[in-house]
Write an enzyme that holds these catalytic residues in place. Structure first.
Site, mmCIF file in Angstrom:
data_model
loop_
_atom_site.group_PDB
_atom_site.id
_atom_site.type_symbol
_atom_site.label_atom_id
_atom_site.label_comp_id
_atom_site.label_asym_id
_atom_site.label_seq_id
_atom_site.Cartn_x
_atom_site.Cartn_y
_atom_site.Cartn_z
ATOM 1 N N GLU A 320 0.771 -1.072 -0.009
ATOM 2 C CA GLU A 320 0.121 0.043 -0.028
ATOM 3 C C GLU A 320 0.822 1.262 -0.025
ATOM 4 O O GLU A 320 0.831 1.898 0.882
ATOM 5 C CB GLU A 320 -0.919 -0.017 1.184
ATOM 6 C CG GLU A 320 -1.567 -1.356 1.470
ATOM 7 C CD GLU A 320 -2.366 -1.271 2.856
ATOM 8 O OE1 GLU A 320 -1.815 -0.965 3.830
ATOM 9 O OE2 GLU A 320 -3.686 -1.594 2.683
ATOM 10 N N ARG A 323 2.804 7.762 -0.134
ATOM 11 C CA ARG A 323 3.734 8.604 -0.437
ATOM 12 C C ARG A 323 4.866 8.317 -1.658
ATOM 13 O O ARG A 323 5.205 8.975 -2.094
ATOM 14 C CB ARG A 323 4.742 8.670 0.767
ATOM 15 C CG ARG A 323 5.841 9.672 0.685
ATOM 16 C CD ARG A 323 6.881 9.308 2.062
ATOM 17 N NE ARG A 323 6.339 9.091 3.387
ATOM 18 C CZ ARG A 323 5.823 9.845 4.295
ATOM 19 N NH1 ARG A 323 5.976 11.109 4.220
ATOM 20 N NH2 ARG A 323 5.033 9.398 5.230
ATOM 21 N N CYS A 391 0.973 32.884 12.348
ATOM 22 C CA CYS A 391 1.277 33.527 13.566
ATOM 23 C C CYS A 391 1.722 32.444 14.722
ATOM 24 O O CYS A 391 1.079 31.839 15.220
ATOM 25 C CB CYS A 391 0.030 34.027 14.147
ATOM 26 S SG CYS A 391 -0.438 35.354 13.075
HETATM 27 C C1 LIG Z 1 -0.711 5.635 5.736
HETATM 28 C C2 LIG Z 1 -0.780 3.990 5.509
HETATM 29 C C3 LIG Z 1 -0.185 3.686 4.217
HETATM 30 C C4 LIG Z 1 0.659 4.390 3.334
HETATM 31 O O1 LIG Z 1 1.741 5.061 4.088
HETATM 32 P P1 LIG Z 1 2.788 5.709 3.007
HETATM 33 O O2 LIG Z 1 3.855 6.203 4.185
HETATM 34 O O3 LIG Z 1 2.231 6.889 2.365
HETATM 35 O O4 LIG Z 1 3.387 4.755 2.037
HETATM 36 C C5 LIG Z 1 -0.398 2.347 3.872
HETATM 37 N N1 LIG Z 1 -1.253 1.417 4.642
HETATM 38 C C6 LIG Z 1 -1.798 1.898 5.779
HETATM 39 C C7 LIG Z 1 -2.763 1.177 6.582
HETATM 40 C C8 LIG Z 1 -1.492 3.359 5.897
HETATM 41 O O5 LIG Z 1 -2.291 3.649 7.377
#
Ligand SMILES: *Cc1c(COP(=O)(O)O)cnc(C)c1O
Length: 463
Positions: A320, A323, A391
């Protein structure tokens, strides 16, 4: 860094101020391709262009601050992840990094799946035509209404995050007359951030169900006993901005161990494991991220090896990345305002945005790069801190960087690698207007998320 390498700028410093910086780069005008999106280059006049369009034209047409997203780079990264993992694995883009209807369409076209973690993200995904079976629904506190909608829409999987949720989802699925495909999110006692990981991280966090103490095994027992649930696998997500694969190694080993226990106890081999996201990107030239094919190979080797040892059929793997796909594809363009040299310290360069469009520096002490992009300069490097207009003294965009000493109000500077967790975490602090996201591709630029207006602010303020 030696005294002689000390930045010129406003006549500072016998002693260098504290900071994360190393020596100034040899050429301030050079654009390190690691941190900029793929179509970024400088034109004959020295101005930065993306997708063939110069930043001055972008600033004139769309204003600043604004995020410019390199669409062909985004699509290429989607394809690279899909190709690297191949047909026997699934790539889910983590929508929380940045989600819009255009992004959903790109993902759909490029063959990726999508993680959502709220009703709002689910609505955006469905509205833009992502097939529900390609959506995974996450979150540690999904509301009953959100679960209802996800089940009703037919999402491909719901990632169960607690004992209460196991029962909730089972009931709702039964009421809908279906068996909902689910995974159980486990916490494997691994915590990974950037270059370190802890294999014995404690379980003191809000996500998932602990492997430790048999909690996860008990969750599996319950899920397998409920008619409304079709348990397809186990999910683990260990951190963010990770470069070192050792954390995944430990997490995969622990997840495979659980699969073996499940087989021994229940006689079933769960067909899938999800190893989460968290793969790192280059924010500065010091970061060395791995390519998707290296990551795919490393993960699949680890899982295959562990499964062989446990005499399990190798499950289908999913990952998944959020980023790692969108992060490098965008930069934030700012106009320089007030410049304040602090004798013996550094020069504070104020821009027309700040923590409202990039909270990551204030929130996580994140590091970024910055470049003068409306022109080149032969001036000496000066040590700067790029700050916003809010601010709050913690309103820092780039903590330590070098810009040419002839920087002047009205110049355009850009901060690369702001595609992830910047617009999605943007706020209205000080009634700032959240910046637009402009997609640029093949000489054309179009707004995919428009700039907020003062009317938007007043419309919410119903007095
Ligand atoms: C945030 C998250 C991701 C993605 O994380 P990255 O650092 O953007 O790759 C994938 N899986 C789960 C369950 C997350 O909470």
């Amino acid at each position: 860094m030696s005294r002689s390498a000390h930045p010129a700028g406003p006549r500072h410093a016998d002693v260098l101020p504290e900071g994360h910086y190393s020596a100034p780069p040899a050429d301030l005008n050079a654009l390190d391709e690691k941190v900029w999106s793929r179509t970024v280059t400088r034109d004959a006049d020295g101005a930065l262009t993306v997708g063939g369009i110069a930043v001055a034209r972008l600033a004139e047409e769309f204003g600043t601050p604004a995020y410019f997203l390199d669409e062909s780079d985004f699509r290429a990264r989607c394809r690279a992840w899909a190709d690297a993992f191949g047909p026997d694995a699934d790539v889910f883009y983590a929508g929380k990094a940045f989600l819009s209807r255009a992004v959903v369409r790109w993902l759909t076209e490029e063959g990726l799946n999508l993680d959502v973690c709220s009703g709002g993200e689910l609505t955006t995904a469905l509205d833009a035509g992502m097939p529900a079976e390609r959506i995974a629904f996450h979150g540690n506190n999904k509301t009953v209404a959100e679960i209802e909608r996800a089940v009703g829409a037919g999402v491909g999987r719901i990632v169960l995050d607690s004992f209460q949720e196991i029962v909730r989802v089972a009931h709702i699925a039964q009421r809908h007359g279906i068996r909902q495909r689910v995974q159980i999110r486990v916490t494997v006692g691994v915590e990974a951030h950037t270059h370190e990981f802890i294999a014995t991280a404690h379980e003191d966090q809000k996500f998932g169900i602990a492997l430790a103490g048999g909690q996860a095994a008990e969750a599996v027992r319950r899920a397998l006993s409920l008619d409304g649930l079709d348990l397809i696998g186990v999910h683990s997500h260990i951190g963010s901005q990770i470069f070192d694969m050792a954390g995944f190694e430990v997490s995969a080993r622990r997840v495979v161990q659980l699969l073996a226990e499940i087989r021994d106890e229940h006689g079933v081999e769960l067909p899938e494991i999800d190893l989460g996201g968290g793969l790192g990107i280059a924010y500065t030239s010091d970061d060395d991220p791995r390519e998707p094919h290296e990551i795919a190979k490393a993960l699949s080797d680890i899982v295959t090896r562990e499964c062989e040892a446990a005499k399990l059929r190798t499950p289908r793997i999913s990952v998944e990345p959020g980023r790692a796909i969108v992060g490098p594809t965008a930069f934030t363009l700012y106009e320089v305002g007030t410049i304040k040299p602090l004798e013996g310290l550094r020069t504070y360069v104020s821009v027309d945005g700040g923590m409202s469009d990039n909270i990551r520096t204030a929130l996580y002490d994140a590091e970024y790069s910055v470049a003068l992009v409306s022109r080149t300069s032969d001036a000496e490097p000066m040590l700067v801190r790029v700050v916003g207009k809010h601010c709050e003294s913690g309103d820092i965009v780039v903590k330590d960087a070098f810009l040419p000493a002839d920087l002047a109000p009205g110049d355009l500077i850009a901060v690369p690698a702001t595609g992830a967790y910047c617009r999605s975490m943007a706020s209205n602090y000080n009634h700032a207007l959240r910046p637009p996201v402009v997609a640029v591709r093949d000489g054309e630029a179009r707004v995919i998320v428009r700039r907020e207006t003062e009317e938007d602010l007043l419309r919410l303020d119903v007095g």
